[in-house]
Design a protein around this motif. Structure first.
Motif, PDB file in Angstrom:
ATOM      1  N   UNK A 280       0.837  -1.207   0.000  1.00 41.58           N
ATOM      2  CA  UNK A 280       0.000   0.000   0.000  1.00 41.58           C
ATOM      3  C   UNK A 280       0.872   1.258   0.000  1.00 41.58           C
ATOM      4  N   UNK A 281       1.918   1.229   0.821  1.00 45.16           N
ATOM      5  CA  UNK A 281       2.787   2.398   0.921  1.00 45.16           C
ATOM      6  C   UNK A 281       3.666   2.580  -0.316  1.00 45.16           C
ATOM      7  N   UNK A 282       3.986   1.492  -1.008  1.00 52.97           N
ATOM      8  CA  UNK A 282       4.698   1.619  -2.282  1.00 52.97           C
ATOM      9  C   UNK A 282       3.815   2.361  -3.278  1.00 52.97           C
ATOM     10  N   UNK A 283       2.551   2.015  -3.281  1.00 55.74           N
ATOM     11  CA  UNK A 283       1.604   2.675  -4.184  1.00 55.74           C
ATOM     12  C   UNK A 283       1.519   4.172  -3.857  1.00 55.74           C
ATOM     13  N   UNK A 284       1.504   4.493  -2.560  1.00 52.37           N
ATOM     14  CA  UNK A 284       1.487   5.897  -2.131  1.00 52.37           C
ATOM     15  C   UNK A 284       2.766   6.597  -2.582  1.00 52.37           C
ATOM     16  N   UNK A 285       3.898   5.890  -2.451  1.00 49.41           N
ATOM     17  CA  UNK A 285       5.185   6.460  -2.854  1.00 49.41           C
ATOM     18  C   UNK A 285       5.214   6.734  -4.348  1.00 49.41           C
ATOM     19  N   UNK A 286       4.719   5.783  -5.119  1.00 52.55           N
ATOM     20  CA  UNK A 286       4.676   5.950  -6.567  1.00 52.55           C
ATOM     21  C   UNK A 286       3.752   7.110  -6.944  1.00 52.55           C
ATOM     22  N   UNK A 287       2.633   7.185  -6.273  1.00 55.35           N
ATOM     23  CA  UNK A 287       1.662   8.252  -6.537  1.00 55.35           C
ATOM     24  C   UNK A 287       2.294   9.638  -6.362  1.00 55.35           C
ATOM     25  N   UNK A 288       3.080   9.805  -5.295  1.00 51.62           N
ATOM     26  CA  UNK A 288       3.670  11.123  -5.029  1.00 51.62           C
ATOM     27  C   UNK A 288       4.678  11.513  -6.104  1.00 51.62           C
ATOM     28  N   UNK A 289       5.485  10.542  -6.547  1.00 52.26           N
ATOM     29  CA  UNK A 289       6.469  10.837  -7.583  1.00 52.26           C
ATOM     30  C   UNK A 289       5.785  11.100  -8.925  1.00 52.26           C
ATOM     31  N   UNK A 290       4.770  10.322  -9.249  1.00 48.83           N
ATOM     32  CA  UNK A 290       4.022  10.502 -10.495  1.00 48.83           C
ATOM     33  C   UNK A 290       3.344  11.871 -10.513  1.00 48.83           C
ATOM     34  N   UNK A 291       2.783  12.275  -9.389  1.00 44.39           N
ATOM     35  CA  UNK A 291       2.144  13.591  -9.291  1.00 44.39           C
ATOM     36  C   UNK A 291       3.154  14.697  -9.560  1.00 44.39           C
ATOM     37  N   UNK A 292       4.344  14.562  -8.969  1.00 42.56           N
ATOM     38  CA  UNK A 292       5.394  15.574  -9.141  1.00 42.56           C
ATOM     39  C   UNK A 292       5.813  15.693 -10.591  1.00 42.56           C
ATOM     40  N   UNK A 293       6.021  14.553 -11.247  1.00 45.62           N
ATOM     41  CA  UNK A 293       6.449  14.565 -12.643  1.00 45.62           C
ATOM     42  C   UNK A 293       5.378  15.163 -13.552  1.00 45.62           C
ATOM     43  N   UNK A 294       4.133  14.876 -13.246  1.00 48.84           N
ATOM     44  CA  UNK A 294       3.041  15.435 -14.049  1.00 48.84           C
ATOM     45  C   UNK A 294       3.000  16.954 -13.917  1.00 48.84           C
ATOM     46  N   UNK A 295       3.125  17.446 -12.693  1.00 48.32           N
ATOM     47  CA  UNK A 295       3.115  18.896 -12.458  1.00 48.32           C
ATOM     48  C   UNK A 295       4.275  19.563 -13.178  1.00 48.32           C
ATOM     49  N   UNK A 296       5.491  18.992 -13.037  1.00 50.31           N
ATOM     50  CA  UNK A 296       6.670  19.598 -13.645  1.00 50.31           C
ATOM     51  C   UNK A 296       6.592  19.566 -15.171  1.00 50.31           C
ATOM     52  N   UNK A 297       5.949  18.546 -15.728  1.00 52.10           N
ATOM     53  CA  UNK A 297       5.786  18.484 -17.182  1.00 52.10           C
ATOM     54  C   UNK A 297       4.821  19.547 -17.674  1.00 52.10           C
ATOM     55  N   UNK A 298       3.673  19.642 -17.034  1.00 50.99           N
ATOM     56  CA  UNK A 298       2.633  20.580 -17.473  1.00 50.99           C
ATOM     57  C   UNK A 298       3.045  22.029 -17.237  1.00 50.99           C
ATOM     58  N   UNK A 299       3.883  22.264 -16.237  1.00 53.42           N
ATOM     59  CA  UNK A 299       4.308  23.648 -15.940  1.00 53.42           C
ATOM     60  C   UNK A 299       5.093  24.281 -17.077  1.00 53.42           C
ATOM     61  N   UNK A 300       5.610  23.477 -17.974  1.00 53.98           N
ATOM     62  CA  UNK A 300       6.278  24.029 -19.150  1.00 53.98           C
ATOM     63  C   UNK A 300       5.275  24.753 -20.053  1.00 53.98           C
ATOM     64  N   UNK A 301       4.017  24.294 -20.029  1.00 53.94           N
ATOM     65  CA  UNK A 301       3.017  24.809 -20.954  1.00 53.94           C
ATOM     66  C   UNK A 301       2.013  25.772 -20.320  1.00 53.94           C
TER      67      UNK A 301
END
Length: 378
Positions: A280-301
């Protein structure tokens, strides 16, 4: 003096955010550490020192620059170091890389859910993607607060795996060498045949995928001293987690070879209950990193919390769900991550050149302010 004071809460939050950002699905599942460090056996532990040196030096520099320059967009740091033309190339490369790793991490989330719960991979991938999208829409400031708390939790979990491996290791020191021999006999594929180069490559990989994020963390600090402290605490803590995971994987080598999610196999060996909690906590860990990458990608646009930002986030999430649910996670890690590492080497060369120029100008009393290139790129 007030300008030199350090806010402990800010240091813990932002260093935790750095750890959370770097500990994505590749790390949390154990695939990154396994391929970059564990496959080198006991030398993989020594390789972490090479990683620490490179990453600490680069992180300190980026956090400092972020605090001093206060870029309107964190991606402008590439123009700052590389000039307009090369900088623009790096900006687009970084955006594409972040998005590709976003897809890789979605695949890791799906693989984790599939391995432990038996749920189809594409369902797990979609679940992680929807959580990430919801967080991204909240904006960068809220994101840092969320993952700043999750970072220490990830470190604690990895530390538990390491401690559980160290206890039997104290009684049987030969377990590390036995694990190393088992790895060689199994013929597992490593990122590089040279252990030292593997450690350096991982540092370059982490740097390339986190440049804008580190700059953003530095800009959010109260002063340069606090920015540097955030960088040091974050990277030293992350490196400690790598060491603990290498030890855990070597000691439990026989039970993780061929596994998509090595850490989950190790946790289940410790205790079925701990395995469930860890999944469960691995899933939470993955979620946080995925969220960060999505934000940093979209912030370019687009600027976060705007309609344009939200629309782009939805589109990129849907595309990521489609590809993340069907691509083989371990093969993606082995191909994509080393490529990112090599591209960072060139960028570090630009960083060194720029920093040396600034020091020479400062030594001769010349102005070190060079903001024209950054402004032109806006």
């Amino acid at each position: 003096m007030e300008k030199d004071t350090i806010n402990l809460k800010s240091v813990l939050m932002f260093s935790g955010a750095i750890c959370a950002y770097l500990i994505g699905s590749g790390f949390a599942t154990g695939q990154e550490v396994f391929q970059f460090f564990t496959t080198s056996g006991t030398k993989g532990i020594i390789a972490t020192l090479i990683f620490l040196f490179i990453m600490c030096t680069a992180t300190l520099t980026l956090c400092k620059v972020g605090q001093k320059e206060k870029f309107e967009n964190p991606y402008y740091v590439f123009n700052y170091y590389c000039g307009k033309t090369v900088g623009d190339i790096y900006i687009w490369y970084s955006v594409i890389l972040n998005y590709c790793i976003f897809v890789v991490m979605l695949a890791g989330g799906g693989a984790t859910i599939n391995q432990y719960f038996g749920i189809p991979t594409y369902v797990g991938t979609g679940f992680i993607a929807i959580l990430a999208l919801g967080t991204a829409i909240l904006g960068m400031e809220k994101l840092v607060k969320i993952i700043g708390v999750l970072g220490p939790i990830k470190i604690i979990l990895v530390t538990i795996l390491g401690i559980a491996a160290i206890i039997p290791l104290l009684k049987q020191p030969g377990l590390l060498s036995q694990g190393e021999m088992a790895l060689h006999a199994s013929g597992v594929k490593a990122v590089s045949s040279n252990w030292a180069w593997s450690g350096a490559l991982y540092a370059f990989l982490c740097l390339m995928m986190s440049v804008p994020f580190l700059v953003n963390c530095g800009a959010s600090a109260k002063n340069v001293k606090e920015a540097k402290t955030i960088g040091i605490v974050g990277i030293v803590t992350f490196t400690g987690a790598i060491v603990m995971l290498v030890i855990a994987e070597l000691v439990n080598c026989s039970s993780i070879i061929g596994k998509e999610v090595p850490t989950l196999a190790i946790a289940s060996n410790i205790s079925p209950i701990f395995g469930t909690i860890f999944s469960i906590l691995i899933i939470v860990a993955i979620y946080s990193a995925v969220s960060s990458l999505l934000v940093m990608t979209v912030r370019k646009f687009a600027v976060d919390k705007t309609k344009q930002f939200n629309n782009i986030s939805v589109v990129l999430t849907i595309v990521g769900m489609l590809f993340g649910g069907i691509l083989p996670f371990n093969k993606l890690v082995n191909i994509l991550y080393p490529l990112a590492g090599y591209s960072a080497i060139v960028f570090i060369g630009f960083m060194i050149y720029k920093e040396l120029r600034i020091k020479l100008k400062s030594k001769h009393g010349e102005s070190t302010v060079e903001s024209t290139i950054v402004k032109e790129s806006k």
